[in-house]
Design a protein around this motif. Structure first.
Motif, PDB file in Angstrom:
ATOM      1  N   VAL A 220       0.665  -1.310  -0.048  1.00 15.45           N
ATOM      2  CA  VAL A 220      -0.065   0.004   0.144  1.00 15.45           C
ATOM      3  C   VAL A 220       0.958   1.129   0.050  1.00 15.45           C
ATOM      4  O   VAL A 220       1.622   1.099   0.680  1.00 15.45           O
ATOM      5  N   ALA A 221       0.624   2.200  -0.827  1.00 12.65           N
ATOM      6  CA  ALA A 221       1.224   3.315  -0.656  1.00 12.65           C
ATOM      7  C   ALA A 221       0.645   4.280   0.334  1.00 12.65           C
ATOM      8  O   ALA A 221      -0.253   5.124   0.534  1.00 12.65           O
ATOM      9  N   ASN A 222       1.686   4.318   1.535  1.00  8.27           N
ATOM     10  CA  ASN A 222       1.282   4.545   2.845  1.00  8.27           C
ATOM     11  C   ASN A 222       2.532   5.186   3.575  1.00  8.27           C
ATOM     12  O   ASN A 222       3.582   4.452   3.418  1.00  8.27           O
ATOM     13  N   GLN A 223       2.428   5.913   4.654  1.00 11.77           N
ATOM     14  CA  GLN A 223       3.278   6.674   5.117  1.00 11.77           C
ATOM     15  C   GLN A 223       3.838   5.987   6.398  1.00 11.77           C
ATOM     16  O   GLN A 223       4.999   6.327   7.145  1.00 11.77           O
ATOM     17  N   ASN A 224       2.856   5.024   7.009  1.00 12.29           N
ATOM     18  CA  ASN A 224       3.147   4.365   8.304  1.00 12.29           C
ATOM     19  C   ASN A 224       2.737   3.074   8.512  1.00 12.29           C
ATOM     20  O   ASN A 224       1.460   2.891   8.699  1.00 12.29           O
ATOM     21  N   PRO A 225       3.277   2.025   7.635  1.00 12.61           N
ATOM     22  CA  PRO A 225       2.652   0.605   7.367  1.00 12.61           C
ATOM     23  C   PRO A 225       2.421   0.033   8.852  1.00 12.61           C
ATOM     24  O   PRO A 225       1.383  -0.638   8.812  1.00 12.61           O
ATOM     25  N   HIS A 226       2.998   0.136  10.123  1.00  9.19           N
ATOM     26  CA  HIS A 226       2.959  -0.634  11.068  1.00  9.19           C
ATOM     27  C   HIS A 226       1.494  -0.024  11.698  1.00  9.19           C
ATOM     28  O   HIS A 226       0.702  -0.762  12.103  1.00  9.19           O
ATOM     29  N   VAL A 227       1.459   1.598  11.612  1.00  7.57           N
ATOM     30  CA  VAL A 227      -0.078   2.052  12.058  1.00  7.57           C
ATOM     31  C   VAL A 227      -1.042   1.464  11.208  1.00  7.57           C
ATOM     32  O   VAL A 227      -2.007   1.324  11.683  1.00  7.57           O
ATOM     33  N   GLU A 228      -0.913   1.434   9.982  1.00  3.42           N
ATOM     34  CA  GLU A 228      -2.186   1.000   9.050  1.00  3.42           C
ATOM     35  C   GLU A 228      -2.657  -0.525   9.216  1.00  3.42           C
ATOM     36  O   GLU A 228      -3.756  -0.907   9.697  1.00  3.42           O
ATOM     37  N   ARG A 229      -1.337  -1.347   9.725  1.00  2.00           N
ATOM     38  CA  ARG A 229      -1.673  -2.649  10.040  1.00  2.00           C
ATOM     39  C   ARG A 229      -2.430  -2.694  11.497  1.00  2.00           C
ATOM     40  O   ARG A 229      -3.586  -3.234  11.647  1.00  2.00           O
ATOM     41  N   LEU A 230      -2.042  -2.112  12.359  1.00  8.62           N
ATOM     42  CA  LEU A 230      -2.612  -1.885  13.749  1.00  8.62           C
ATOM     43  C   LEU A 230      -4.078  -1.792  13.553  1.00  8.62           C
ATOM     44  O   LEU A 230      -5.008  -2.223  14.249  1.00  8.62           O
ATOM     45  N   LEU A 231      -4.636  -0.299  12.923  1.00 11.33           N
ATOM     46  CA  LEU A 231      -5.532   0.176  12.792  1.00 11.33           C
ATOM     47  C   LEU A 231      -6.627  -0.763  12.139  1.00 11.33           C
ATOM     48  O   LEU A 231      -7.623  -1.237  12.272  1.00 11.33           O
ATOM     49  N   MET A 232      -5.864  -1.497  11.038  1.00  8.60           N
ATOM     50  CA  MET A 232      -6.800  -2.225  10.037  1.00  8.60           C
ATOM     51  C   MET A 232      -7.127  -3.867  10.690  1.00  8.60           C
ATOM     52  O   MET A 232      -8.120  -4.046  10.727  1.00  8.60           O
ATOM     53  N   THR A 233      -5.965  -4.195  11.459  1.00  9.24           N
ATOM     54  CA  THR A 233      -6.597  -5.438  11.872  1.00  9.24           C
ATOM     55  C   THR A 233      -7.141  -5.334  13.265  1.00  9.24           C
ATOM     56  O   THR A 233      -8.307  -6.089  13.446  1.00  9.24           O
ATOM     57  N   ALA A 234      -7.010  -4.517  14.178  1.00  9.37           N
ATOM     58  CA  ALA A 234      -7.402  -4.424  15.569  1.00  9.37           C
ATOM     59  C   ALA A 234      -8.900  -3.845  15.595  1.00  9.37           C
ATOM     60  O   ALA A 234      -9.718  -4.394  16.124  1.00  9.37           O
ATOM     61  N   PHE A 235      -9.052  -2.919  14.406  1.00  7.76           N
ATOM     62  CA  PHE A 235     -10.475  -2.142  14.415  1.00  7.76           C
ATOM     63  C   PHE A 235     -11.433  -2.766  13.396  1.00  7.76           C
ATOM     64  O   PHE A 235     -12.593  -2.487  13.529  1.00  7.76           O
ATOM     65  N   SER A 257      -1.257  12.972   3.165  1.00  6.02           N
ATOM     66  CA  SER A 257      -2.488  12.150   2.853  1.00  6.02           C
ATOM     67  C   SER A 257      -2.374  10.708   2.662  1.00  6.02           C
ATOM     68  O   SER A 257      -3.515   9.695   2.651  1.00  6.02           O
ATOM     69  N   LYS A 258      -1.072  10.192   2.956  1.00  9.19           N
ATOM     70  CA  LYS A 258      -0.922   8.699   2.984  1.00  9.19           C
ATOM     71  C   LYS A 258      -0.456   8.200   4.529  1.00  9.19           C
ATOM     72  O   LYS A 258      -0.126   7.078   4.658  1.00  9.19           O
ATOM     73  N   ILE A 259      -0.981   9.123   5.200  1.00  9.18           N
ATOM     74  CA  ILE A 259      -0.920   8.624   6.869  1.00  9.18           C
ATOM     75  C   ILE A 259      -1.892   7.877   7.079  1.00  9.18           C
ATOM     76  O   ILE A 259      -1.959   6.650   7.656  1.00  9.18           O
ATOM     77  N   PHE A 260      -3.063   8.015   6.412  1.00 11.04           N
ATOM     78  CA  PHE A 260      -4.514   7.570   6.832  1.00 11.04           C
ATOM     79  C   PHE A 260      -4.676   5.930   6.400  1.00 11.04           C
ATOM     80  O   PHE A 260      -4.224   5.431   5.351  1.00 11.04           O
ATOM     81  N   LEU A 261      -5.350   5.279   7.277  1.00  8.25           N
ATOM     82  CA  LEU A 261      -5.948   4.051   7.010  1.00  8.25           C
ATOM     83  C   LEU A 261      -7.373   4.383   5.987  1.00  8.25           C
ATOM     84  O   LEU A 261      -8.268   4.870   6.554  1.00  8.25           O
ATOM     85  N   TYR A 262      -7.317   4.027   4.742  1.00  9.82           N
ATOM     86  CA  TYR A 262      -8.407   4.413   3.781  1.00  9.82           C
ATOM     87  C   TYR A 262      -9.259   3.133   3.788  1.00  9.82           C
ATOM     88  O   TYR A 262      -8.725   2.103   3.868  1.00  9.82           O
ATOM     89  N   ALA A 263     -10.410   3.319   3.404  1.00 12.10           N
ATOM     90  CA  ALA A 263     -11.498   2.345   3.202  1.00 12.10           C
ATOM     91  C   ALA A 263     -11.235   1.289   2.157  1.00 12.10           C
ATOM     92  O   ALA A 263     -11.223   0.086   2.303  1.00 12.10           O
ATOM     93  N   GLU A 264     -10.402   1.633   0.919  1.00 12.97           N
ATOM     94  CA  GLU A 264      -9.973   0.719   0.000  1.00 12.97           C
ATOM     95  C   GLU A 264      -8.789  -0.113   0.479  1.00 12.97           C
ATOM     96  O   GLU A 264      -9.165  -1.435  -0.175  1.00 12.97           O
ATOM     97  N   ASP A 265      -8.084   0.158   1.432  1.00 12.54           N
ATOM     98  CA  ASP A 265      -7.180  -0.893   1.690  1.00 12.54           C
ATOM     99  C   ASP A 265      -7.781  -1.843   2.550  1.00 12.54           C
ATOM    100  O   ASP A 265      -7.416  -3.107   2.373  1.00 12.54           O
TER     101      ASP A 265
END
Lengths: 786, 156
Positions: A220-235, A257-265
């Motif tokens: 994913v085109a993202n600035q913080n992959p661990h945060v993306e993973r944490l938010l996506m898996t846990a929540f 703009s690529k900090i965030f967890l987006y719906a598409e991901d």
């Protein structure tokens, strides 16, 4: 300083791959069995979804699945917001659901309604056209100023007045009392224009599921992959984190703009499990305009109270922030924690009070964009200061000097504690570099051409490296704000650095390698930096808020300290000396005061081939990791001076000179720092002169949804910049660094507008809204003449 | 509907059966896996997809692959010498820090290379005007302009 050490202008290690087409961005990743996604999006700003008929789409050639809100209901949760704001009444902010696929209602143009997966991109896109959605179009609320007026439609049922929270910071009674006795009050009303970040690489994701071990991989085109993973898996997906790997490979710009967890991901990750096929989606530019989180969009009334000598007594600010249709990942923190806390600027204003009302509208979510709250705060402060100086007849530099904080540490009335700085030194250098002494002569020359000339100042402060975790937590952060780093020394003495920071243009592969090579005394070629992969990097909070070197770099330093400490013990054994007598210098461990030494590589080899090794006291191997949680923010500051020429016949503004002097503390690679400043300036000047996200106020259609309609700076819109630095090292991190990524975007908009207002002062113009387009400047002149 | 197309890409003859609506950018990226050509907007504005078509800088997202039938195409992968030595423009971009995230870079470099045939010793203003078809969101163009000046000088 060595040719590649800390402070050197080292050419970037990553450049060769980018210059030869060998970079690997998310859309470049092609997985075996690859399928392609297309998202059907809402054409309406606000509508009920009565029915969706996707039968024809499902039967179309190559289509593997069509998923709608119904398919994910009860299985996929909504997207979380990472920061809980508590309102003035002690209540939590209104936090409505943020569905991954619309649940019965769409709330902005571009809201995702259905996900089509097919063998090819064309098949997915063609099939999406066959989906019949029966919408009941509802009235939309588009402007933040209208959002809580009676009779407005509610974006969410849980917030009938569209207010998520009203939040305040500062001493209201003290502020009001100071205003009551002020000799002069300067007041301004303005709109901080809404921006669309526009990284040139559109967002993209490629999700896959591995049946063998029930694991997922998300590129994913993202600035913080661990945060993306944490938010996506846990929540969102309820998956165990260890079964999900998130890789943010080369990323083509982020700017927040690529900090965030987006719906598409999340949708793709979930769907990859349903189909057991990898699914790739890449936004087209229209989708980027419609669905990337936007920035700014504050409407503010700001007042500055002064005594008769131009000393600041108090500042009072009321801001309305547009959150858009949903709370994006860090949306709630931007107009609050990252905004009001910066209102002291570089000045010892004793009383400040700020009240923020954040509202939902039927527009794209608004979240952090380069600077995130700090450009908005700087615009408030520096427009007020310049206006007050003009009203009181005080020189622009002088009024700033009269109010500069000069004693450090300094506790502001809005929660921050500045550790260090020298704002007069910055101002002195800026005045000299900008040749302010020669301004009058340049103005005469401009006037001789029939043009107007103006000069504008901006003395900004910013707070970088959001920290520490416990204080951020007390303020509502739902994540930690540390960083992780690992130093893996290989048996032959080369080093791989694993960092939780993420580079999407910043050049960490070079600057971090410089730090490690400098500390270990090994060639920079022997150091590689790995980032952006939860499968390889122990943990990470990622890159935003100009935090990478100050927080991520500090974690690396901590890990290096552990490496050196262990190395000393190994060397003591090899040299038959006591640990305490070993010093590490220039890449060798030696017995202090002697020439007996063992090079770093020798110690590394002994650690991995421990034949002659204190196995009774030490583990073999040389691999250390560290987590660093800062004790405070860092406080870069600068003074920017902008000179513009305006053609009064057309209203066209041209930037003639732009000088930026920044105190970033110590600098690892001046070339990279200059690049960061240049880029920030371009975005700030873009905000001041060109860029504006505009929705139709009735229909909620995005009018600036293409590069034809959204004016992003091109090469010939900008000047070359004069860049200088001063240095007061940060007092609380080991490198003494502060952060430089956002400064340009924070400091420059008020410098430009102050220059324009200065040029138009003869007409009695007091303010020009951003972006100061030729039409607006011309109109300001006409209005003043009328 | 599919069509057969043939062209020379980076000195190699290539031929493929593609859907008629396939854009040149997609042909390069998806069919030839030359992913150095980037797509930033698909509307011809950003210039990230710029390639050289018979020596002329064109936006490969704005033309069909079929329109390049028989043409000689150079992508960023084909700019360095066979032994890996970078083209003077690539060297100049690296030396001047004319790139950050790298996404606009292939198009920017190829647009700059094309300038060599158009402008002799261009001024800064001429370079800025000539780069009008290429967006960069990272660098503020400052170092790109310097890189292009140096690159053009070193191209001789």
């Amino acid at each position: 300083m060595s040719a590649t050490g800390i402070g050197a202008r080292v050419e970037r290690k990553e450049d060769r791959r980018f210059l030869t087409g060998a970079g690997q961005y998310t859309d470049d990743v092609l997985l075996p069995g690859q399928t392609y996604a297309y998202f059907l999006r809402s054409p309406h700003a606000h509508a009920k979804i009565k029915t969706i008929n996707s039968a024809a789409a499902k039967a179309a050639p190559g289509v593997l699945a069509v998923f709608t809100g119904e398919d994910i209901a009860g299985k996929v949760n909504g997207l979380p917001c990472g920061w809980l704001i508590t309102d003035v009444n002690g209540q939590p902010m209104k936090e409505p659901p943020h569905p991954v696929l619309a649940q019965g209602k769409v709330r902005h143009v571009g809201d995702q309604v259905a996900l089509v997966v097919a063998e090819t991109y064309f098949q997915a896109r063609d099939a999406a056209e066959l989906i019949e959605v029966d919408y009941e179009v509802l009235p939309a609320v588009v402007k933040a100023s209208d959002a809580d007026k009676p009779g407005q439609p509610a974006v969410h049922d849980i917030a009938p007045d569209n207010v998520s929270y009203v939040w305040a910071l500062g001493d209201k009674a003290g502020t009001d009392a100071a205003f009551a006795k002020a000799a002069h009050v300067t007041r301004l009303d303005f709109h901080n224009n809404r921006l669309i970040p526009n990284a040139i690489e559109p967002r993209a994701a490629n999700a896959s599921y591995n049946r063998a071990d029930e694991s997922y991989t998300l590129y994913v085109a993202n600035q913080n992959p661990h945060v993306e993973r944490l938010l996506m898996t846990a929540f969102v997906l309820g998956l165990p984190e260890h079964k999900v790997r998130v890789i943010a490979p080369d990323v083509g710009g982020g700017f927040g703009s690529k900090i965030f967890l987006y719906a598409e991901d999340a949708a793709l990750t979930w769907a990859s499990r349903q189909l057991c096929r990898p699914i790739k989606w890449t936004a087209d530019r229209t989708e980027a305009f419609l669905t990337d989180a936007h920035g700014r969009d504050h409407t503010t009334t700001a007042e500055l109270a002064l005594d008769q000598d131009g000393h600041f007594l108090a500042m009072r600010v009321k801001t309305r922030a547009n959150l858009g249709a949903y709370l994006s990942t860090f949306a709630s923190s931007v107009p609050t924690i990252l905004y009001a806390t910066l209102l002291a600027g570089q000045y010892k204003t004793p009383f400040i009070h700020c009240e923020v009302t954040s509202v939902f509208t039927n527009t794209a979510p608004v979240d952090a964009y380069r600077g995130a709250g700090r450009p908005e705060a700087t615009y408030v402060v520096e427009r007020l200061v310049s206006t007050a100086a003009r009203e009181l007849g005080i020189d622009q530099a002088e009024i700033r000097r009269r109010n500069f904080v000069t004693q450090f540490p300094y506790q502001t009335p809005v929660a921050l504690m500045y550790d260090t700085g020298d704002y007069n030194a910055i101002m002195n250098k800026a005045l000299q570099m900008a040749d302010v002494a020669g301004y009058a002569q340049r103005k005469t020359a401009t006037q001789a051409k029939g043009l107007l000339r103006g000069i504008g100042y901006s003395s900004y402060i910013e707070a970088c490296g959001l920290a520490p975790s416990n204080i951020a937590g007390a303020l509502g952060a739902r994540a930690g704000l540390f960083e992780a780093g690992e130093i893996r020394v290989h048996p032959t003495g080369s080093v791989t650095v694993f960092t939780g920071s993420h580079s999407h243009g910043q050049g960490h592969e070079t600057s971090f390698a410089q730090v490690v090579s400098d500390r270990l005394g090994i060639p920079i070629e022997n150091v590689d930096v790995v980032h952006g992969d939860t499968g390889r990097v122990p943990f990470g909070m990622g890159t935003y808020g100009s935090r990478s070197l100050s927080v991520g770099g500090s974690a690396i330093i901590k890990a290096l300290d552990k490496i050196i400490a262990k190395g000393k013990k190994i060397a003591a054994h090899l040299l038959e000396a006591s640990d305490a007598d070993i010093v590490f210098k220039n890449g060798a461990f030696s017995i202090e005061g002697t020439d007996k030494n063992v090079p770093f590589g020798g110690v590394a080899f002994a650690a991995y081939v421990p034949h002659n090794y204190p196995l009774d006291k030490l583990e073999p191997g040389l691999n250390e990791n560290a987590f660093y949680d800062p004790t405070n923010f860092t406080f870069p500051a600068g003074t920017y001076i902008c000179e513009i020429e305006i053609d009064p016949q057309t209203g066209q503004t041209r930037i003639d000179r732009f000088t930026a002097v920044d105190d970033f503390g110590n600098i690892v690679n001046p070339m990279l720092v200059e690049g960061q400043v240049h880029g920030g300036l371009a975005q700030g000047i873009g905000q001041a002169l060109l860029e504006e996200c505009r929705y139709d106020p009735e229909s909620g259609q995005l009018l600036s949804a293409s590069y034809s309609d959204y004016a992003m700076p091109r090469a010939d819109d900008l000047p070359s910049f004069q860049i200088g630095t001063t240095c007061t090292p940060c007092t609380h991190n080991p490198l003494g660094v502060k952060g430089c990524g956002e400064a340009g975007a924070i400091g420059s908009p008020p410098a430009v507008i102050n220059a324009i207002v200065d040029a138009l002062a003869a007409y009695g113009v007091r303010d020009v809204p951003m972006p100061a387009t030729p039409q607006r400047v011309w109109q300001a002149i006409q209005n003043a003449k009328a | 509907m599919s069509t057969r197309i043939s062209m020379t890409v980076n000195g190699k003859a290539v031929s493929a059966e593609v859907e008629e609506r396939t854009l040149l950018a997609a042909f390069l990226r998806e069919h030839l896996r030359l992913t150095g050509t980037h797509v930033g907007c698909d509307t011809g504005h950003c210039g990230a997809c710029t390639v050289l078509l018979d020596g002329k800088a064109v936006k490969s997202c704005n033309m069909l692959a079929a329109q390049a039938q028989g043409a000689n195409v150079t992508t960023i992968e084909g700019l360095a010498a066979a032994d890996g030595e970078m083209h003077p423009m690539q060297v100049a971009f690296k030396a001047s820090h004319g790139l950050q995230c790298g996404f606009c870079t292939p198009g920017m470099v190829l647009s700059a290379v094309e300038l060599a045939g158009k402008l002799k010793n261009p001024s800064e203003a001429q370079i800025r005007e000539a780069l009008d078809g290429n967006y960069c969101r990272c660098t503020g163009y400052h170092n790109i302009v310097k890189a292009v000046q140096t690159g053009l000088a070193n191209m001789g």
